[in-house]
Design an enzyme around this catalytic site. Structure first.
Site, PDB file in Angstrom:
ATOM      1  CE  LYS A  95      -4.456  -2.219   1.637  1.00  0.00           C
ATOM      2  NZ  LYS A  95      -3.822  -3.561   1.673  1.00  0.00           N
TER       3      LYS A  95
HETATM    4  C1  LIG Z   1      -4.591  -4.569   1.205  1.00  0.00           C
HETATM    5  C2  LIG Z   1      -3.585  -5.703   0.891  1.00  0.00           C
HETATM    6  C3  LIG Z   1      -4.200  -6.957  -0.014  1.00  0.00           C
HETATM    7  C4  LIG Z   1      -5.311  -6.672  -0.784  1.00  0.00           C
HETATM    8  O1  LIG Z   1      -5.350  -5.917  -1.588  1.00  0.00           O
HETATM    9  P1  LIG Z   1      -6.672  -5.234  -2.602  1.00  0.00           P
HETATM   10  O2  LIG Z   1      -6.212  -4.075  -3.381  1.00  0.00           O
HETATM   11  O3  LIG Z   1      -7.540  -4.771  -1.523  1.00  0.00           O
HETATM   12  O4  LIG Z   1      -7.052  -6.485  -3.319  1.00  0.00           O
HETATM   13  C5  LIG Z   1      -3.400  -7.933   0.128  1.00  0.00           C
HETATM   14  N1  LIG Z   1      -2.332  -8.117   0.773  1.00  0.00           N
HETATM   15  C6  LIG Z   1      -1.906  -7.276   1.895  1.00  0.00           C
HETATM   16  C7  LIG Z   1      -0.606  -7.561   2.856  1.00  0.00           C
HETATM   17  C8  LIG Z   1      -2.454  -5.871   1.852  1.00  0.00           C
HETATM   18  O5  LIG Z   1      -2.229  -5.055   2.634  1.00  0.00           O
END
Ligand SMILES: *Cc1c(COP(=O)(O)O)cnc(C)c1O
Length: 477
Positions: free
Chosen positions: A117
């Site tokens: 993120k």
């Molecule tokens: C947010 C997150 C996801 C999922 O991603 P999306 O964009 O919501 O599909 C997967 N793995 C981790 C570690 C995350 O923080």
């Protein structure tokens, strides 16, 4: 470049207008009117831009196709300021690691909070600061988190001019590492509120504050959730980078396997593919919360209640509905906004589900758009972490393990699959210990983080108290 709503609102907007907005006024999600096309010559040029000038320069190339209301020099500077080796750990920013025959990991989690993120949120922080300064405005970001999103937002917004963050989290329920990451921030513009309750209580408070339109306007309340188009756009860049790192020529194809929850990450892959990046398949990997796998297998999209949403060992994928999914369905339906509105507004609201299995368009999810899917369980996760450690000597986190499991299961002979690594194992140490009986590596900068002083306010699960706290800490402009 103009942006439209998936539910057919007649207004068209420019990038900086939707940057600070959440949903479109009709409840839809923003998408560009059309996807800019990248032909062979442009792909060849971008490959050398990445190799010769680096990731930030590639980011500028991709972003400038979608952003025409920030002067090019400013946008280039924002990209250069965001994607540095200092912040993301390596000069490649998203280096590839070969696992086994035909399988790679793309490292997206070497940013400040060790989850992918950061890739989008760090850019968002710089874009927000830039646009707010240009307008002479302020923004107070209110959010709820059970871990990854909150810390990524705080590390992106810390010390930024014009932005304050009020982040609610369930008191005592995040892992000690996650608590330390968030609560050790001493920046004045970051406010951690530990709510005596569970994550849903935090989310309810955010909703009820946001529903008070008068308060929202008065205190300039905004969000940074995963439906924000700028976040999705930032993620498109690493599909191009991953493709270039994995191939020698633009005649090659690469498939991506993506650990998925809210469908934000893999939706960025869909956008890259629509632009003309030679992506073979897009594999959606879910955990036991398999809303998306069910859809791609059967054509039925069935959102879950909280009683049917499981707490798993890949917790950032524990979702009951996928908030970005509407973007893909809109494209799948040939951009029929009336039909999209009907499915997401009426069918989901009244029946909690919709069914496309009988519709000939559903077949195109695989045939035309390249989607495939699979699911993974706690036992799969343990086995995958163990085998990847034993055979390749690589320790992967639980979410990435869901991706590797599905990639191994789905990969066809000759297919090159890049699995997106979405977090580092240290964030989920308990499951790593369970799988391989040893402690995951901790990057040096997180040594002893649990012992740092913590700054947060514990509060009852009470909307009025949260509003009062915000009011006390926001001098009105
Ligand atoms: C947010 C997150 C996801 C999922 O991603 P999306 O964009 O919501 O599909 C997967 N793995 C981790 C570690 C995350 O923080």
């Amino acid at each position: 470049m103009l942006y439209l709503s998936t539910r057919g609102h007649p207004d068209r907007k420019r990038f900086c207008e939707i940057l600070l907005e959440g949903l479109a006024p009709d409840g839809g999600l923003y998408l560009p009117e059309s996807y800019p096309q990248v032909d062979g010559a442009a792909l060849a040029r971008w490959r050398s831009v990445l190799n010769e000038q680096g990731y930030a320069a590639l980011a500028f190339e991709v972003l400038s196709l979608y952003i025409d209301d920030i002067p090019a020099d400013d946008l280039r500077r924002l990209c250069e300021k965001t994607y540095t080796a200092e912040v993301f750990g390596t000069a490649e920013i998203v280096p590839l690691k070969a696992l086994e025959e035909g399988l790679y990991l793309e490292a997206l989690s070497n940013g400040p909070t060790l989850a992918f993120k950061d890739m989008a949120m760090q850019l968002l922080g710089n874009l927000f600061e830039y646009e707010l300064a240009r307008r002479g405005e302020q923004l107070n970001i209110l959010g709820a988190t059970s871990g990854d999103t909150g810390s990524a937002a705080e590390y992106a917004m810390r010390g930024k001019q014009g932005v304050r963050v009020f982040m609610l989290s369930p008191h005592g329920r995040m892992s000690p590492f996650q608590q330390a990451q968030m609560f050790s921030l001493m920046d004045e513009n970051i406010h951690n509120i530990a709510v005596e309750g569970v994550f849903d209580d935090c989310q309810d408070i955010v909703k009820s504050v946001s529903n008070d339109l008068d308060f929202k306007r008065r205190y300039r309340i905004g969000t940074v959730n995963s439906i924000n188009w700028a976040r999705l756009l930032a993620q498109v860049v690493y599909y191009f980078a991953g493709y270039f790192y994995a191939t020698k020529s633009n005649d090659d194809k690469v498939s991506f396997c993506v650990p998925s929850g809210n469908f934000g990450n893999v939706c960025a892959g869909h956008v890259a593919r629509q632009m003309g990046l030679p992506i073979g398949r897009l594999m959606v990997a879910t955990n036991e919360n398999d809303v998306l796998d069910e859809f791609f297998r059967t054509g039925t999209y069935r959102v879950r209640g909280s009683a049917d949403t499981f707490e798993t060992s890949s917790p950032s994928m524990d979702i009951s509905k996928a908030s970005n999914f509407e973007r893909f369905v809109f494209d799948l339906l040939g951009r029929d906004a009336a039909r999209t509105r009907h499915l997401f507004d009426e069918s989901l609201r009244l029946h909690g589900r919709f069914e496309l299995g009988e519709d000939p368009l559903f077949g195109q999810a695989a045939s035309r758009f390249g989607f495939a899917s699979g699911r993974s369980t706690h036992a799969d996760r343990l086995a995958t972490i163990r085998s990847t450690f034993e055979c390749q000597g690589v320790v992967i986190d639980t979410h990435t393990a869901d991706g590797v499991k599905v990639a191994r299961e789905q990969r066809q002979t000759g297919e090159v699959v890049v699995v997106l690594e979405t977090a580092l194992p240290i964030k989920f140490a308990e499951t790593i210990r369970e799988a391989i009986g040893r402690e995951p590596q901790r990057p040096a900068r997180f040594e002893g983080i649990e012992q740092l002083p913590k700054r947060m306010r514990v509060m009852a699960a009470d909307t009025v108290a949260v509003k009062r706290y915000i009011a006390e800490h926001c001098p009105l402009a």
